[in-house]
Write a protein that holds these residues in place. Structure first.
Motif, PDB file in Angstrom:
ATOM      1  N   ILE A   1       7.381 -20.624  14.683  1.00 21.09           N
ATOM      2  CA  ILE A   1       8.803 -21.357  14.900  1.00 21.09           C
ATOM      3  C   ILE A   1       9.897 -20.676  14.161  1.00 21.09           C
ATOM      4  CG2 ILE A   1      10.022 -23.514  14.682  1.00 21.09           C
ATOM      5  CD1 ILE A   1       7.342 -24.951  14.998  1.00 21.09           C
ATOM      6  N   PHE A   2       9.874 -20.266  13.008  1.00 19.47           N
ATOM      7  CA  PHE A   2      10.827 -19.855  12.126  1.00 19.47           C
ATOM      8  C   PHE A   2      11.377 -18.582  12.735  1.00 19.47           C
ATOM      9  CE2 PHE A   2      12.609 -16.997   8.844  1.00 19.47           C
ATOM     10  CZ  PHE A   2      13.486 -17.850   8.285  1.00 19.47           C
ATOM     11  N   SER A   3      10.474 -17.573  13.138  1.00 13.31           N
ATOM     12  CA  SER A   3      10.871 -16.426  14.130  1.00 13.31           C
ATOM     13  C   SER A   3      11.569 -16.736  15.192  1.00 13.31           C
ATOM     14  CB  SER A   3       9.230 -15.616  14.177  1.00 13.31           C
ATOM     15  OG  SER A   3       9.584 -14.377  15.053  1.00 13.31           O
ATOM     16  N   LEU A   4      11.070 -17.513  16.040  1.00 13.13           N
ATOM     17  CA  LEU A   4      11.617 -17.873  17.253  1.00 13.13           C
ATOM     18  C   LEU A   4      13.231 -18.363  16.937  1.00 13.13           C
ATOM     19  CD1 LEU A   4      11.526 -18.477  20.456  1.00 13.13           C
ATOM     20  CD2 LEU A   4      10.553 -20.846  19.734  1.00 13.13           C
TER      21      LEU A   4
ATOM     22  N   GLU B   1      22.569 -18.022   8.698  1.00 17.12           N
ATOM     23  CA  GLU B   1      21.263 -17.598   7.784  1.00 17.12           C
ATOM     24  C   GLU B   1      20.452 -18.694   8.173  1.00 17.12           C
ATOM     25  OE1 GLU B   1      19.996 -16.778   3.150  1.00 17.12           O
ATOM     26  OE2 GLU B   1      22.039 -17.354   3.759  1.00 17.12           O
ATOM     27  N   LEU B   2      19.168 -18.366   8.601  1.00 18.29           N
ATOM     28  CA  LEU B   2      18.044 -19.354   8.811  1.00 18.29           C
ATOM     29  C   LEU B   2      17.061 -19.499   7.565  1.00 18.29           C
ATOM     30  CD1 LEU B   2      16.834 -21.635  10.462  1.00 18.29           C
ATOM     31  CD2 LEU B   2      15.566 -19.924  11.530  1.00 18.29           C
ATOM     32  N   VAL B   3      17.058 -20.351   6.755  1.00 17.85           N
ATOM     33  CA  VAL B   3      16.413 -20.189   5.351  1.00 17.85           C
ATOM     34  C   VAL B   3      15.170 -21.448   5.443  1.00 17.85           C
ATOM     35  CG1 VAL B   3      16.583 -20.722   2.968  1.00 17.85           C
ATOM     36  CG2 VAL B   3      18.698 -19.868   4.329  1.00 17.85           C
ATOM     37  N   LEU B   4      14.003 -20.859   4.759  1.00 18.33           N
ATOM     38  CA  LEU B   4      12.702 -21.847   4.904  1.00 18.33           C
ATOM     39  C   LEU B   4      12.333 -21.964   3.426  1.00 18.33           C
ATOM     40  CD1 LEU B   4      10.420 -22.923   6.092  1.00 18.33           C
ATOM     41  CD2 LEU B   4       9.535 -20.859   6.560  1.00 18.33           C
ATOM     42  N   HIS B   5      11.931 -23.012   2.893  1.00 18.37           N
ATOM     43  CA  HIS B   5      11.605 -23.508   1.505  1.00 18.37           C
ATOM     44  C   HIS B   5      10.406 -24.365   1.680  1.00 18.37           C
ATOM     45  CE1 HIS B   5      14.877 -21.513  -0.436  1.00 18.37           C
ATOM     46  NE2 HIS B   5      15.991 -22.183   0.093  1.00 18.37           N
ATOM     47  N   ALA B   6       9.538 -23.984   0.650  1.00 19.93           N
ATOM     48  CA  ALA B   6       8.610 -25.099   0.560  1.00 19.93           C
ATOM     49  C   ALA B   6       8.333 -25.632  -0.758  1.00 19.93           C
ATOM     50  CB  ALA B   6       7.349 -24.439   0.907  1.00 19.93           C
ATOM     51  N   ASN B   7       8.675 -26.943  -0.971  1.00 16.55           N
ATOM     52  CA  ASN B   7       9.172 -27.239  -2.519  1.00 16.55           C
ATOM     53  C   ASN B   7       7.872 -27.417  -2.940  1.00 16.55           C
ATOM     54  OD1 ASN B   7      12.076 -27.022  -1.783  1.00 16.55           O
ATOM     55  ND2 ASN B   7      12.136 -29.429  -1.328  1.00 16.55           N
ATOM     56  N   THR B   8       6.740 -27.888  -2.420  1.00  9.66           N
ATOM     57  CA  THR B   8       5.484 -28.233  -3.191  1.00  9.66           C
ATOM     58  C   THR B   8       4.378 -27.250  -2.445  1.00  9.66           C
ATOM     59  OG1 THR B   8       5.181 -29.903  -1.603  1.00  9.66           O
ATOM     60  CG2 THR B   8       6.499 -30.394  -3.494  1.00  9.66           C
TER      61      THR B   8
ATOM     62  N   ASN C   1      13.073 -10.651  25.046  1.00  4.11           N
ATOM     63  CA  ASN C   1      12.577 -11.631  24.343  1.00  4.11           C
ATOM     64  C   ASN C   1      13.700 -12.692  24.378  1.00  4.11           C
ATOM     65  OD1 ASN C   1      10.016 -11.453  22.580  1.00  4.11           O
ATOM     66  ND2 ASN C   1      10.969  -9.646  22.139  1.00  4.11           N
ATOM     67  N   ILE C   2      14.828 -12.480  24.585  1.00  5.25           N
ATOM     68  CA  ILE C   2      16.010 -13.175  24.994  1.00  5.25           C
ATOM     69  C   ILE C   2      15.979 -14.164  26.065  1.00  5.25           C
ATOM     70  CG2 ILE C   2      18.283 -13.748  25.190  1.00  5.25           C
ATOM     71  CD1 ILE C   2      18.953 -11.295  23.286  1.00  5.25           C
ATOM     72  N   ILE C   3      15.336 -13.285  27.270  1.00 11.29           N
ATOM     73  CA  ILE C   3      15.222 -13.975  28.593  1.00 11.29           C
ATOM     74  C   ILE C   3      14.036 -14.946  27.966  1.00 11.29           C
ATOM     75  CG2 ILE C   3      14.447 -13.578  30.977  1.00 11.29           C
ATOM     76  CD1 ILE C   3      15.792 -10.932  30.790  1.00 11.29           C
ATOM     77  N   LEU C   4      12.938 -14.459  27.605  1.00 10.68           N
ATOM     78  CA  LEU C   4      11.642 -15.299  27.380  1.00 10.68           C
ATOM     79  C   LEU C   4      11.928 -16.607  26.720  1.00 10.68           C
ATOM     80  CD1 LEU C   4       8.622 -15.323  27.908  1.00 10.68           C
ATOM     81  CD2 LEU C   4       8.241 -14.260  25.806  1.00 10.68           C
ATOM     82  N   ASN C   5      12.782 -16.600  25.519  1.00 16.22           N
ATOM     83  CA  ASN C   5      13.035 -17.555  24.736  1.00 16.22           C
ATOM     84  C   ASN C   5      14.188 -18.606  25.305  1.00 16.22           C
ATOM     85  OD1 ASN C   5      11.506 -16.667  22.352  1.00 16.22           O
ATOM     86  ND2 ASN C   5      13.514 -15.551  21.795  1.00 16.22           N
ATOM     87  N   ASN C   6      15.112 -18.145  26.128  1.00 17.78           N
ATOM     88  CA  ASN C   6      15.834 -19.094  26.961  1.00 17.78           C
ATOM     89  C   ASN C   6      15.027 -19.645  28.340  1.00 17.78           C
ATOM     90  OD1 ASN C   6      18.937 -19.090  26.109  1.00 17.78           O
ATOM     91  ND2 ASN C   6      18.029 -16.792  25.705  1.00 17.78           N
TER      92      ASN C   6
ATOM     93  N   PHE D   1       4.132 -18.526   4.846  1.00 13.69           N
ATOM     94  CA  PHE D   1       4.464 -18.509   6.050  1.00 13.69           C
ATOM     95  C   PHE D   1       4.443 -17.228   6.565  1.00 13.69           C
ATOM     96  CE2 PHE D   1       6.773 -22.383   3.938  1.00 13.69           C
ATOM     97  CZ  PHE D   1       5.805 -23.025   4.543  1.00 13.69           C
ATOM     98  N   ASP D   2       3.296 -16.496   6.706  1.00  8.11           N
ATOM     99  CA  ASP D   2       3.319 -15.233   7.444  1.00  8.11           C
ATOM    100  C   ASP D   2       2.672 -15.347   8.892  1.00  8.11           C
ATOM    101  OD1 ASP D   2       3.710 -13.573   4.903  1.00  8.11           O
ATOM    102  OD2 ASP D   2       1.717 -13.728   4.306  1.00  8.11           O
ATOM    103  N   GLN D   3       3.322 -14.590   9.693  1.00  6.50           N
ATOM    104  CA  GLN D   3       3.028 -14.702  10.977  1.00  6.50           C
ATOM    105  C   GLN D   3       1.628 -14.069  11.342  1.00  6.50           C
ATOM    106  OE1 GLN D   3       6.527 -13.799  13.247  1.00  6.50           O
ATOM    107  NE2 GLN D   3       5.771 -15.095  14.643  1.00  6.50           N
ATOM    108  N   GLN D   4       0.579 -14.769  11.726  1.00  7.69           N
ATOM    109  CA  GLN D   4      -0.713 -14.141  11.671  1.00  7.69           C
ATOM    110  C   GLN D   4      -0.838 -13.382  13.001  1.00  7.69           C
ATOM    111  OE1 GLN D   4      -3.505 -16.965  10.508  1.00  7.69           O
ATOM    112  NE2 GLN D   4      -3.070 -16.885   8.374  1.00  7.69           N
ATOM    113  N   HIS D   5      -0.166 -13.840  13.814  1.00  6.81           N
ATOM    114  CA  HIS D   5      -0.173 -13.293  15.278  1.00  6.81           C
ATOM    115  C   HIS D   5       1.043 -13.646  15.942  1.00  6.81           C
ATOM    116  CE1 HIS D   5      -0.519 -17.349  16.921  1.00  6.81           C
ATOM    117  NE2 HIS D   5      -1.371 -17.424  16.064  1.00  6.81           N
ATOM    118  N   SER D   6       1.760 -12.596  17.049  1.00  9.83           N
ATOM    119  CA  SER D   6       2.635 -12.972  17.534  1.00  9.83           C
ATOM    120  C   SER D   6       2.647 -13.760  18.915  1.00  9.83           C
ATOM    121  CB  SER D   6       3.474 -11.452  17.942  1.00  9.83           C
ATOM    122  OG  SER D   6       4.309 -11.793  18.840  1.00  9.83           O
ATOM    123  N   SER D   7       3.303 -14.813  19.242  1.00 10.01           N
ATOM    124  CA  SER D   7       3.305 -15.392  20.564  1.00 10.01           C
ATOM    125  C   SER D   7       3.368 -14.553  21.794  1.00 10.01           C
ATOM    126  CB  SER D   7       4.337 -16.368  20.644  1.00 10.01           C
ATOM    127  OG  SER D   7       5.512 -15.853  20.564  1.00 10.01           O
ATOM    128  N   ASN D   8       3.926 -13.172  21.542  1.00 15.88           N
ATOM    129  CA  ASN D   8       3.768 -12.381  22.779  1.00 15.88           C
ATOM    130  C   ASN D   8       2.841 -11.335  22.536  1.00 15.88           C
ATOM    131  OD1 ASN D   8       6.112 -13.861  23.672  1.00 15.88           O
ATOM    132  ND2 ASN D   8       7.610 -12.413  22.377  1.00 15.88           N
TER     133      ASN D   8
END
Length: 658
Positions: free
Chosen positions: A229-232, A243-250, A186-191, A384-391
């Motif tokens: 995107i968040f998972s990647l 730490e990578l944080v995700l917020h939805a204010n509305t 996955n590191i090879i693929l992402n890079n 923000f649930d991943q409904q499917h993996s890109s891989n």
């Protein structure tokens, strides 16, 4: 004093006439004249060959020679400087001879004190300015063509190895051939994808500069889109213990209309920058709905606790080739194009981008985009649930047929072949165009001809362009798909014009390759039957409806046909109104026709009226990127209209609708 400066070559062997002409030139208020004086034809031709003058005044009588000789030789040498012939007396025959030899005007020396002389000078200079502009335009176009050729070559040279890197990594992941190395793969693929992103940045900047950047607006599910995107990016954050944080204010809409590729590009670029310039702490992505000019916009904010940006750079941070690390450090590397491209992409998505930052305290990038009309969209606090993996492994119906893979690079040839075999196809190989011709001749002699050829363009001995011409001369009329890393504007049109049926770009996307193959090859009967039966049981689709898809965009037509066939229908594509009418006249029992609104040879509504008159039993459905008035639909005999992009659920509703 006139602002414009004009350089004059005065060819005159009489000093008195030189002084007189010079004086009158300097009295003209249209230009400031700089005069170079020569007295012989030889020196005149030498000066004209330099091309540094704006106009030439040429005396007809130069000692034993006449000015016509100079005119003729200058024209023969390609001189583009306007030349006015001067003579001591009026002579209509001489006038015509001078004009025929290339002079722009002919004046009697006694006229230099009149308005006619001033007018002749003015017209000649205006003509030269137009010529200079034309030459500059040609030079600019030549420079742009050279740049395009360089970028096309760069794209090809980089995409070719990326094809192998990404393709084989995906094979190892999808086929579970290296279960103990998934993290590393996955590191090879992402890079590898990051490297592809850098290449795309260079090409995008070039397209932006000439206004050729293409956009594709489509409906995207916001939650799974952001989750991917968040998972990647979380992988990159973990590598630096951030730490990578995700917020939805509305509450956010479940679906938006935008260019998914470009939005993904901007978000990844900004989050990646935040991670790159942060040594400890966190990177936060916040998403909300904001009101801008009475319109709802989707706002994204990427903030970090990193090194920050000097105030002196904030004004230029979105300009090309500006790099924060040039001033702060050289620890991090980059092309300096990312933020410039982000700014341009955000503008094209209907929004704006801004930055606030404090040195050693962090930065905050905020941008907004137009999400389309979301007034009727249901909204919720998205998880923000991943409904499917890109891989995830692609579950594709198996195809049948014999294909020939032609590529001079062993690893790419085998990669394409491996993908084709995973689709159920029988594969043969050739490493250049000559081998492809031999393979086709051998297959024909054994009554086992190929159903399709996948061919690289750049190969030694015989390249793809010459190979396809030779194959067509051998009466090979089956589909030939071009596999190429050259993706610059005009390449597709050129390849289609010489006989290729489809173009698949490198690096090769497995799903795109499958769609291309499936548009020309049949599904395996056993696989098709079981798939259709399952569809009929689960979705109550009408069995084997015959549907024609009339769409001039090959990619859109191919995926629509593929989706319809996966739902149990029999689908056929037509790329024009002419092809549509030909199919109607030769084949019967059509259930439905999906008509694109804009076709190359007809308007979709006009074509619908023609079909309704001749085939009233066929249901007509309009496919359009914009809403069409109900009255226009009724007049054309169209039962319903659907908006692009077309997806599986929409087509399933069409098939099950009574």
């Amino acid at each position: 004093m006139a602002d414009k400066i004009a350089r004059v070559l005065l060819v005159e062997d009489d000093e008195d006439d030189y002084i007189l002409t010079s004086d009158y030139l300097r009295q003209l208020d249209s230009h400031q004249f700089e005069i170079d004086w020569v007295t012989t034809p030889t020196k005149a031709l030498e000066q004209l060959s330099l091309g540094k003058h704006d106009i030439c005044l040429l005396d007809y009588q130069l000692g034993a020679y006449n000015g016509l000789t100079v005119l003729e030789k200058a024209s023969k040498n390609g001189c583009s400087i306007p030349i006015i012939m001067l003579t001591g007396q009026s002579d209509d025959t001489l006038d015509q001879s001078a004009l025929a030899a290339g002079a722009v005007d002919y004046l009697v020396k006694g006229e230099i004190t009149t308005s006619r002389f001033a007018r002749a000078i003015r017209y000649a200079l205006a003509r030269q300015e137009i010529e200079n502009e034309r030459l500059e335009r040609i030079n600019a176009e030549t420079r742009n063509q050279s740049k395009d050729r360089f970028l096309a070559h760069l794209s090809h040279e980089l995409r070719t190895p990326l094809t192998s890197i990404l393709g084989y990594t995906e094979i190892l992941l999808n086929d579970n051939k290296a279960p103990n190395a998934k993290a590393e793969l996955n590191i090879i693929l992402n890079n590898g994808r990051h490297l592809l992103g850098l290449l795309n940045n260079v090409l995008d900047l070039s397209k932006i500069a000439v206004g050729k950047l293409e956009h594709n607006i489509e409906a995207i599910p916001l939650d799974s889109f952001i989750a991917d995107i968040f998972s990647l990016m979380k992988v990159h954050a973990c590598e630096k213990a951030l730490e990578l944080v995700l917020h939805a204010n509305t509450p956010l809409p479940l679906s938006i209309q935008t260019d998914a590729v470009r939005l993904r590009q901007v978000l990844i670029n900004l989050i990646h920058n935040g991670i790159k310039f942060t040594e400890q702490g966190q990177v936060i992505l916040m998403i909300s709905i904001v009101i801008v000019n009475n319109k709802e916009m989707l706002s994204f904010t990427v903030s970090d606790t990193g090194q920050g940006i000097p105030k002196s750079m904030l004004a230029t941070i979105f300009k090309p080739f500006e790099q924060v690390e040039d001033i702060i450090s050289r620890k991090e590397q980059g092309a300096g194009l990312g933020l410039s491209i982000c700014s341009e992409l955000v503008k094209h998505m209907g929004g704006t981008i801004e930055v606030t930052s404090e040195l050693n305290s962090g930065s905050q990038f905020t941008f907004s985009i137009d999400p389309g009309d979301i007034t009727t969209q249901p909204r919720t606090i998205i998880t923000f649930d991943q409904q499917h993996s890109s891989n995830a492994k692609l579950a594709l119906p198996q195809l049948q047929g014999r294909v020939l893979v032609v590529d001079d690079m062993d690893d790419i040839r085998l990669l394409i072949g491996h993908n084709c075999q995973s689709f159920g196809l029988t594969v043969s190989y050739a490493s250049n165009g000559l081998q492809a011709l031999e393979q086709c001749k051998l297959a024909d002699s054994q009554d086992a001809s190929f159903d399709l050829i996948l061919m690289d363009i750049h190969m030694p001995e015989l390249d793809g362009k010459r190979a396809i011409k030779a194959l067509r001369k051998l009466a090979f009329n089956k589909p030939i798909i071009a596999i190429t890393a050259a993706t610059m504007k005009g390449v597709k049109q050129e390849l289609m014009a010489i006989g290729f049926n489809l173009i698949v770009p490198k690096p090769i996307d497995k799903a795109e390759l499958y769609r291309g193959l499936a548009s020309y090859l049949n599904l395996k009967e056993q696989s098709t039957c079981s798939h259709v039966d399952a569809i009929k049981d689960n979705n109550s689709a009408e069995p084997q409806q015959r549907i024609m898809v009339v769409e001039d965009d090959n990619d859109a037509a191919d995926i629509t046909v593929l989706l319809l066939e996966s739902l149990g229908a029999k689908a056929v594509k037509a790329n024009s109104a002419k092809q549509c009418q030909a199919l109607l006249s030769t084949e019967k029992n059509w259930s439905k026709i999906l008509l694109d609104l804009h076709l190359p040879d007809a308007d979709g509504l006009a074509l619908a009226r023609t079909i309704q008159h001749a085939y009233p039993e066929v249901e007509l459905i309009l496919v359009s990127g914009a809403t069409v008035a109900e009255q226009s639909l009724e007049q054309a005999g169209i039962t319903q209209a659907i908006l692009k992009p077309v997806n599986r659920d929409i087509l399933q509703n069409l098939l099950t609708k009574l």
